[in-house]
Design an enzyme around this catalytic site. Structure first.
Site, PDB file in Angstrom:
ATOM      1  N   CYS A   1     -14.707  25.039   7.555  1.00 53.82           N
ATOM      2  CA  CYS A   1     -15.838  24.384   7.280  1.00 53.82           C
ATOM      3  C   CYS A   1     -15.931  22.709   7.993  1.00 53.82           C
ATOM      4  CB  CYS A   1     -16.110  24.169   5.889  1.00 53.82           C
ATOM      5  SG  CYS A   1     -17.466  23.401   5.275  1.00 53.82           S
TER       6      CYS A   1
ATOM      7  N   ASP B   1      -9.110   0.909  -8.037  1.00 53.42           N
ATOM      8  CA  ASP B   1      -9.772   0.514  -6.701  1.00 53.42           C
ATOM      9  C   ASP B   1      -9.889  -1.093  -6.404  1.00 53.42           C
ATOM     10  OD1 ASP B   1     -11.098   0.884  -4.312  1.00 53.42           O
ATOM     11  OD2 ASP B   1     -13.022   1.092  -5.078  1.00 53.42           O
TER      12      ASP B   1
ATOM     13  N   LEU C   1     -11.076  12.945  -1.626  1.00 57.19           N
ATOM     14  CA  LEU C   1     -10.117  13.886  -2.697  1.00 57.19           C
ATOM     15  C   LEU C   1     -11.058  15.021  -3.099  1.00 57.19           C
ATOM     16  CD1 LEU C   1      -7.373  14.147  -3.808  1.00 57.19           C
ATOM     17  CD2 LEU C   1      -8.164  13.675  -6.089  1.00 57.19           C
TER      18      LEU C   1
ATOM     19  N   CYS D   1     -10.202  23.519   2.767  1.00 57.39           N
ATOM     20  CA  CYS D   1     -11.429  23.067   3.464  1.00 57.39           C
ATOM     21  C   CYS D   1     -11.722  24.223   4.536  1.00 57.39           C
ATOM     22  CB  CYS D   1     -11.316  21.802   4.320  1.00 57.39           C
ATOM     23  SG  CYS D   1     -11.343  20.286   3.244  1.00 57.39           S
TER      24      CYS D   1
ATOM     25  N   CYS E   1     -21.752  13.134   3.080  1.00 59.62           N
ATOM     26  CA  CYS E   1     -20.655  13.852   3.432  1.00 59.62           C
ATOM     27  C   CYS E   1     -20.185  14.783   2.019  1.00 59.62           C
ATOM     28  CB  CYS E   1     -19.415  13.282   3.973  1.00 59.62           C
ATOM     29  SG  CYS E   1     -18.706  11.930   2.893  1.00 59.62           S
TER      30      CYS E   1
ATOM     31  N   ILE F   1     -11.008   7.424  -8.921  1.00 60.63           N
ATOM     32  CA  ILE F   1      -9.566   7.699  -9.003  1.00 60.63           C
ATOM     33  C   ILE F   1      -8.863   6.523  -9.649  1.00 60.63           C
ATOM     34  CG2 ILE F   1      -7.579   8.317  -8.042  1.00 60.63           C
ATOM     35  CD1 ILE F   1      -8.858   9.681  -5.500  1.00 60.63           C
TER      36      ILE F   1
ATOM     37  N   ARG G   1       0.876  -1.264   0.173  1.00 59.95           N
ATOM     38  CA  ARG G   1      -0.018  -0.062  -0.108  1.00 59.95           C
ATOM     39  C   ARG G   1       1.083   1.376   0.149  1.00 59.95           C
ATOM     40  NH1 ARG G   1      -5.194  -1.387   0.894  1.00 59.95           N
ATOM     41  NH2 ARG G   1      -5.477  -3.523   1.674  1.00 59.95           N
TER      42      ARG G   1
ATOM     43  N   CYS H   1     -21.056  19.092   0.873  1.00 59.01           N
ATOM     44  CA  CYS H   1     -19.523  19.879   0.778  1.00 59.01           C
ATOM     45  C   CYS H   1     -19.852  21.016  -0.348  1.00 59.01           C
ATOM     46  CB  CYS H   1     -18.565  18.826   0.204  1.00 59.01           C
ATOM     47  SG  CYS H   1     -17.058  19.663  -0.301  1.00 59.01           S
TER      48      CYS H   1
END
Length: 308
Positions: A189, A132, A156, A186, A241, A167, A61, A245
């Protein structure tokens, strides 16, 4: 600067555009030093829940040369999946990324064709394509290659497009011209943290074991009763989420026909979903990522939401 590296980088970015990727960034294939302690802490806190596979291949990883011998570059690519039309109100919801055909297959096919062309035009490149489906820290590589920053919800983010994209990567043994990371936008926020019904988000980290996406897809056993009345009608995945945003107000609809949903997915109301048969499930989600949860899994999720 190596002129060939510059020339090859431009060619790769041009190909990415040709195959419909919304952006492409390149970083040097090296050990992800900053990510190692983060990943270790996340696993030590059991934030992977029952996703035991996250504990495997720790080194792979973090070190791309463990995946591709002699790896020199990681090419990160973003592919938009934001839909033109959403499901109706008052229904059981499916995460937008699963509206159309399974992205693993759709994007992998594009990347393989891209690799073939690069091999023809540059010469033999040793490398692999990833969507993925292997131990690759995709968001970390995408951020390192300047495609965006990792937001407080751990997805991301880009100023231009928000976060509704897939991605993927090419890890190759070709030296290229490398891009640089962008800054975090960000600010103060906390909308994603405040909106999460299961309180799975702390700044820049998600406790997978509390995340609705994990509970409706990855968890194969009974859903713990702690999350009763907290699913907000999500039966596969969760976009809360991302939906809240502010950067996602810049999301634009994709133009990938394979990601268009089956009409029933958009039109079904709650009563239609509660009565869904296995045959209808197989028809609506024939090539969709929703098949991962299987018919029984989707029924389990619906029944969990319906219980008082």
């Amino acid at each position: 600067m190596n002129l060939n590296a510059e020339k090859h980088s431009q060619l790769i970015k041009k190909k990415a555009e040709k195959y419909g990727f919304i952006s492409c960034g390149i970083s040097k294939a090296e050990f992800l030093e900053e990510e190692a302690p983060r990943l270790e802490n996340w696993l030590n806190n059991n934030a992977n829940g029952k996703m035991q596979y996250m504990e495997n291949h720790f080194d792979k990883r973090l070190d791309p040369s463990e995946l591709v011998e002699g790896a020199k570059s990681v090419v990160s690519l973003l592919y938009n999946y934001f839909p033109e039309e959403n499901q109706k109100e008052n229904t059981f919801k499916v995460s937008k990324y699963a509206y159309g055909q399974d992205y693993h297959h759709v994007i992998k096919k594009k990347l393989r064709m891209m690799m073939e062309e690069l091999n023809e035009e540059i010469g033999e490149i040793n490398g692999r394509v990833f969507v993925d489906s292997a131990p690759v820290l995709e968001k970390a590589w995408a951020a390192k290659s300047g495609l965006g920053w990792i937001g407080k919800h751990s997805n991301l983010l880009t100023k231009q497009r928000g976060s509704f994209y897939f991605i993927s990567e090419l890890i190759i043994d070709l030296p290229l011209a490398y891009d640089t990371p962008v800054t975090d936008h960000c600010g103060s926020c906390t909308k994603c943290i405040d909106a999460c019904p299961t309180q799975a988000i702390t700044p820049y980290q998600v406790d997978g074991s509390k995340c609705i996406s994990y509970l409706t897809i990855e968890l194969k056993e009974e859903i713990p009763s702690d999350f009763k009345n907290k699913f907000e009608d999500w039966m596969f995945g969760c976009d809360i989420c991302q939906d809240v945003c502010p950067w996602n107000r810049f999301s634009k609809p994709h133009n990938e026909p394979l990601f268009n949903p089956h009409p029933d997915l958009l039109d079904y109301k709650k009563e239609d979903w509660t009565e869904i048969t296995k045959d209808v499930f197989n028809e609506i989600f024939r090539k969709s990522a929703v098949k991962r949860t299987k018919y029984e899994g989707l029924k389990r999720n619906i029944n969990y939401i319906l219980k008082d």
